[in-house]
Design a protein around this motif. Sequence first.
Motif, short mmCIF file in Angstrom:
data_model
loop_
_atom_site.label_atom_id
_atom_site.label_comp_id
_atom_site.label_asym_id
_atom_site.label_seq_id
_atom_site.Cartn_x
_atom_site.Cartn_y
_atom_site.Cartn_z
N ASN A 131 43.89 49.55 29.07
CA ASN A 131 43.60 48.25 28.75
C ASN A 131 42.03 47.94 27.82
O ASN A 131 41.02 48.26 28.56
CB ASN A 131 43.57 47.44 30.03
CG ASN A 131 44.91 47.46 30.66
OD1 ASN A 131 45.77 47.00 29.94
ND2 ASN A 131 44.83 47.67 31.75
N ARG A 256 40.01 41.58 31.98
CA ARG A 256 39.42 42.47 32.79
C ARG A 256 39.94 44.00 32.37
O ARG A 256 40.45 44.71 32.87
CB ARG A 256 40.00 42.39 34.25
CG ARG A 256 39.20 43.31 35.29
CD ARG A 256 37.85 43.20 35.25
NE ARG A 256 37.32 41.79 35.79
CZ ARG A 256 36.10 41.44 35.79
NH1 ARG A 256 35.16 42.30 35.63
NH2 ARG A 256 35.82 40.09 35.90
N PRO A 257 39.61 44.20 30.98
CA PRO A 257 39.79 45.75 30.26
C PRO A 257 39.03 46.69 30.92
O PRO A 257 38.18 46.29 31.65
CB PRO A 257 39.50 45.40 28.92
CG PRO A 257 38.34 44.23 28.83
CD PRO A 257 38.74 43.35 30.04
N GLN A 258 39.44 47.68 30.74
CA GLN A 258 38.78 48.77 31.23
C GLN A 258 37.48 49.11 30.46
O GLN A 258 36.43 49.63 30.70
CB GLN A 258 39.60 50.11 31.28
CG GLN A 258 40.56 50.08 32.51
CD GLN A 258 41.76 51.08 31.84
OE1 GLN A 258 42.18 50.99 30.89
NE2 GLN A 258 41.99 51.98 32.87
#
Lengths: 321, 321
Positions: A131, A256-258
């Motif tokens: 992500n 809420r990406p990595q």
Amino acid sequence: MYTIGLDLGGTFIKGGLVDDGGKIVAKSKIPTRIQAGPEAVAADMAAQALALIADAGVKKEDVRGIGIGSPGAIDSENGIVNYANNLTGWIDVPLAAYINAKTGLGVKVSNDANVAALGETMFGAGKGYENAVMITLGTGVGGGVICNGRLYEGNESKGAELGHMVVKAGGARCNCGRRGCLEAYASATALIRETKKAMKKHPESAMWKFSPDIDEVDGRTSFECAKAGDAAAAKVVDDYLYYLAEGLLNYCNIFRPQVIILGGGVCAQGDYLIGRLDDIMSRAHYGYRGAPAVKLVIATLGNDAGLIGAASLIMGSAGAL
Amino acid sequence: MYTIGLDLGGTFIKGGLVDDGGKIVAKSKIPTRIQAGPEAVAADMAAQALALIADAGVKKEDVRGIGIGSPGAIDSENGIVNYANNLTGWIDVPLAAYINAKTGLGVKVSNDANVAALGETMFGAGKGYENAVMITLGTGVGGGVICNGRLYEGNESKGAELGHMVVKAGGARCNCGRRGCLEAYASATALIRETKKAMKKHPESAMWKFSPDIDEVDGRTSFECAKAGDAAAAKVVDDYLYYLAEGLLNYCNIFRPQVIILGGGVCAQGDYLIGRLDDIMSRAHYGYRGAPAVKLVIATLGNDAGLIGAASLIMGSAGAL
């Protein structure tokens, strides 16, 4: 196996033969003959692809296909360039079909910002993440999103217009017609606009020594003078970072990406930019218990992101990682 | 085949046995014994699920599993409720493991807003679409996103906090700590706050006839009086719709979904709400040629969205459509 990546720009078409590890093993660059029309440009691109294969001494059956990054609004499912500001007169050009007919190879086309995001996530700064959001801070603000390990393009591939999120309703006018878009505050264009304003207001600023000709102000002017202690420059940079951080925090909450990968000219500020943003954002992350922090990184593929990303369209099945 | 859906709330747990067409064939509702602690609540939920199966005369081997929608921050990969404001004292509760141990059935847990978005997309207002955004306008503003046909949850399932996108940097303070979030302008709470402000400023407003006790103002007060021609009410509604439309336009540009589904109390305004929003948004869609319009619709599953959505977690493999 190898894949051809083509990075179609308004001035040049960059081509590369890319191996399955994302390494470019051969490269070429030809002018974009806009005046000759879309079919002629497509024929040039087909010839460029075939020449890359021939010159590298690779067998055609060892080439997976041709991936293309194009500016503008692309119907990636059908390989059609619907409209591109930078490619005058291109309306609903069936680019994939043209090039497939000339080469016999499978062809995929996607928007250049999406392609860069895919390339950076597969082989660059976002490697190993499922992500990821990439934001490019250039003339405009563009972006691309990798969701659950796949490039996200939205309906008719028209999504991920990440620069056109209003962060200040009623604020600065944006090229898209709305007011207060992230692009109107966080693009290099906006940074330069605010730098010039501050210089006119502050004849004493050290920015006049850095850029005596106000028409030569660029994205570095305010950053370099701020680092050297100039107050007017510091204010420009602080305001720029404030809006940029608001936009990035929004993307933290939405995806809420990595990882968020920053690209574009402003990223020449490297560690300084990341350090300042991390500092602002760590105080303002949406604060429920246990929300994972989002890693901020600078893109690493540079000018090759377009090529490698274009090839990545083919390497992952259906544009997936 | 059937699936159990459980909608865990702070006061009640609603349960349903749902068939593969998304139809609820049996329902039950039990109190949430918060005081008794998480393990006791989980045991209640397990018993509720088994009772639904037994009472319906369905064989356990014809039940696919148990899907749960829970408030708060959920680690859906591991079925853990990390933290939930509405479930006092719940920290890192392994809800799926507890219920699996008592029932022998597979259990999945996801955030209640995500689950509602999945349910509405699989069986409600978003049926047939692969890319959908659901926005719930209630006490807060929540949401869920279906990307490329799958529920998008982000890192550690902490994404899709769609209410916490700043649309007015430096604006109204939000519960999350930032300023200017969509939630601070487009929640029912914000609408009521602005309605009360306008009433205090306008003693002549018809809103005083609609809600003589200012403490009983609700989301309908301003809308109903605006429709009846009250100027102060119309201003409240116009401002509310302005910010809501800014947020929805942002989500059009970010996701270019096929559909945006609106849920929550404010949606009682139905066609009037959709009509006004369509009108504002059609003038401001990000305007390049051929960008597909985004359909705006009102959620149709109502209070059952939680149940049906929870069951949908199990019906699609790995939460996918």
